[in-house]
Motif scaffolding. Structure first.
Motif, mmCIF file in Angstrom:
data_model
loop_
_atom_site.group_PDB
_atom_site.id
_atom_site.type_symbol
_atom_site.label_atom_id
_atom_site.label_comp_id
_atom_site.label_asym_id
_atom_site.label_seq_id
_atom_site.Cartn_x
_atom_site.Cartn_y
_atom_site.Cartn_z
ATOM 1 N N ALA A 1 0.829 -1.208 0.000
ATOM 2 C CA ALA A 1 0.000 0.000 0.000
ATOM 3 C C ALA A 1 0.862 1.255 0.000
ATOM 4 O O ALA A 1 1.758 1.399 0.832
ATOM 5 N N ASP A 2 0.570 2.143 -0.942
ATOM 6 C CA ASP A 2 1.206 3.460 -0.975
ATOM 7 C C ASP A 2 0.200 4.478 -1.495
ATOM 8 O O ASP A 2 0.493 5.273 -2.397
ATOM 9 N N GLY A 3 -1.014 4.427 -0.951
ATOM 10 C CA GLY A 3 -2.064 5.344 -1.370
ATOM 11 C C GLY A 3 -2.830 4.828 -2.564
ATOM 12 O O GLY A 3 -2.271 4.180 -3.460
ATOM 13 N N GLY A 4 -4.144 5.081 -2.592
ATOM 14 C CA GLY A 4 -4.960 4.714 -3.741
ATOM 15 C C GLY A 4 -5.229 3.234 -3.884
ATOM 16 O O GLY A 4 -5.416 2.741 -5.001
ATOM 17 N N THR A 5 -5.303 2.500 -2.768
ATOM 18 C CA THR A 5 -5.517 1.057 -2.885
ATOM 19 C C THR A 5 -6.894 0.730 -3.454
ATOM 20 O O THR A 5 -7.040 -0.190 -4.252
ATOM 21 N N ARG A 6 -7.930 1.479 -3.057
ATOM 22 C CA ARG A 6 -9.272 1.159 -3.554
ATOM 23 C C ARG A 6 -9.418 1.517 -5.028
ATOM 24 O O ARG A 6 -10.117 0.824 -5.768
ATOM 25 N N THR A 7 -8.752 2.593 -5.458
ATOM 26 C CA THR A 7 -8.862 2.975 -6.862
ATOM 27 C C THR A 7 -8.084 2.003 -7.749
ATOM 28 O O THR A 7 -8.546 1.640 -8.836
ATOM 29 N N ALA A 8 -6.933 1.557 -7.283
ATOM 30 C CA ALA A 8 -6.186 0.540 -8.031
ATOM 31 C C ALA A 8 -6.979 -0.758 -8.091
ATOM 32 O O ALA A 8 -7.006 -1.436 -9.129
ATOM 33 N N ALA A 9 -7.647 -1.111 -6.987
ATOM 34 C CA ALA A 9 -8.425 -2.339 -6.936
ATOM 35 C C ALA A 9 -9.547 -2.315 -7.971
ATOM 36 O O ALA A 9 -9.768 -3.295 -8.695
ATOM 37 N N ILE A 10 -10.274 -1.219 -8.053
ATOM 38 C CA ILE A 10 -11.373 -1.124 -9.025
ATOM 39 C C ILE A 10 -10.842 -1.223 -10.445
ATOM 40 O O ILE A 10 -11.391 -1.950 -11.288
ATOM 41 N N THR A 11 -9.762 -0.514 -10.722
ATOM 42 C CA THR A 11 -9.203 -0.494 -12.071
ATOM 43 C C THR A 11 -8.695 -1.867 -12.491
ATOM 44 O O THR A 11 -8.934 -2.318 -13.619
ATOM 45 N N GLY A 12 -8.011 -2.569 -11.588
ATOM 46 C CA GLY A 12 -7.531 -3.902 -11.902
ATOM 47 C C GLY A 12 -8.651 -4.930 -11.925
ATOM 48 O O GLY A 12 -8.636 -5.865 -12.733
ATOM 49 N N ALA A 13 -9.640 -4.761 -11.057
ATOM 50 C CA ALA A 13 -10.753 -5.713 -10.986
ATOM 51 C C ALA A 13 -11.537 -5.747 -12.286
ATOM 52 O O ALA A 13 -12.055 -6.802 -12.683
ATOM 53 N N TYR A 14 -11.631 -4.607 -12.960
ATOM 54 C CA TYR A 14 -12.350 -4.595 -14.239
ATOM 55 C C TYR A 14 -11.683 -5.535 -15.246
ATOM 56 O O TYR A 14 -12.365 -6.266 -15.982
ATOM 57 N N VAL A 15 -10.365 -5.535 -15.294
ATOM 58 C CA VAL A 15 -9.644 -6.415 -16.221
ATOM 59 C C VAL A 15 -9.893 -7.876 -15.861
ATOM 60 O O VAL A 15 -10.169 -8.713 -16.731
ATOM 61 N N ALA A 16 -9.819 -8.196 -14.561
ATOM 62 C CA ALA A 16 -10.080 -9.567 -14.120
ATOM 63 C C ALA A 16 -11.512 -9.977 -14.448
ATOM 64 O O ALA A 16 -11.770 -11.106 -14.884
ATOM 65 N N LEU A 17 -12.460 -9.076 -14.238
ATOM 66 C CA LEU A 17 -13.865 -9.343 -14.531
ATOM 67 C C LEU A 17 -14.073 -9.640 -16.011
ATOM 68 O O LEU A 17 -14.779 -10.591 -16.376
ATOM 69 N N ALA A 18 -13.471 -8.832 -16.863
ATOM 70 C CA ALA A 18 -13.624 -9.033 -18.305
ATOM 71 C C ALA A 18 -13.147 -10.412 -18.729
ATOM 72 O O ALA A 18 -13.799 -11.100 -19.534
#
Length: 251
Positions: free
Chosen positions: A129-146
């Motif tokens: 963690a170095d800031g922005g964990t939830r925003t990184a999670a959403i952005t990466g989760a979209y790729v995994a979801l696709a």
């Protein structure tokens, strides 16, 4: 986005409207139906998507699917160790909040009827963690979801021509530091921000969620508009990166 802004560069040399280095490693997990290891600078989050037949009881027989998410941080994701919440015997409020945010963000771009009576569970585990964990999670989760959706299609669990994903989604943090709006805050910036905000935006530029708080002095509409503009532009950049990763051959 590398244009200069008043006040000069930040501690890491970025312009105020510049993302940290973003790396998305698609298909990182050998076992999950979809996965991505995403880095926003020093923040690293592993996102996995598990595709299962069936839906929660309250959705059975309605011809709709479900997408949900769970978020967690490893004990040494930060500079001091934190006990696992499973050992504590309860999940903290922050973890619940972020899990629900990720789920809402992903559901906003999924046609549940097209998904059919299937469930996709997204797990977002913060490795560092170095800031922005939830925003990184959403952005990466979209790729995994696709990728999980395409796995279901290949297995015949999703209609061959069903348009399950109706848009993309990404998220980024913004804030005001020393009176200046800034994009994608690292931890050292986040802790001293006068205003801190997370912006979740679809590929069409529509807002899914805006979470903003004045940590110091209240902010006015002009500053709010500047932050939203930064967030929309940052998410557009992330959308292009997501698209590039998903269009490449899966590694």
């Amino acid at each position: 986005m590398t244009t200069s802004t008043p006040g000069g560069p930040r501690a890491d040399g970025r312009a105020h409207d510049q993302l940290r280095p973003v790396v998305i490693q698609r298909g990182w997990s050998a076992h999950a139906e979809g996965s991505a290891l995403i880095s926003f600078g020093g923040t690293k989050v592993l996102c996995t998507a598990s595709f299962t037949g069936g839906v929660p009881r309250w959705l059975t027989g309605k011809g709709k699917g479900w997408v949900t998410a769970e978020y967690a941080m490893l004990p040494r994701a930060t500079n001091t160790r934190n006990d696992r919440e499973s050992i504590k015997g309860r999940v903290g409020g922050r973890t619940h909040e972020i899990s629900r945010l990720i789920g809402r963000a992903l559901r906003s771009v999924v046609d549940m009827k097209a998904l059919g009576e299937n469930t996709i569970v997204i797990d977002c585990d913060v490795l560092q963690a170095d800031g922005g964990t939830r925003t990184a999670a959403i952005t990466g989760a979209y790729v995994a979801l696709a990728d999980a959706i395409e796995w279901g299609r290949a297995k015949g669990l999703v209609g061959r021509n069903a348009k399950v994903l109706i848009d993309s989604v990404a998220a980024i943090s913004v804030g005001i530091i020393d009176g200046e709006p800034m994009l994608d805050l690292a931890y050292v910036e986040d802790v001293r921000a006068e205003t801190d905000m997370n912006v979740v935006v679809t590929g069409r530029g529509l807002f899914v969620e805006v979470q903003g708080t004045a940590e110091g002095a209240p902010f006015d509409k002009r500053e709010l508009d500047a932050l939203l503009d930064l967030g929309v532009a940052g998410c557009a950049d992330l959308r292009e990166r997501q698209a590039a990763v998903l269009s490449a051959e899966r590694g």
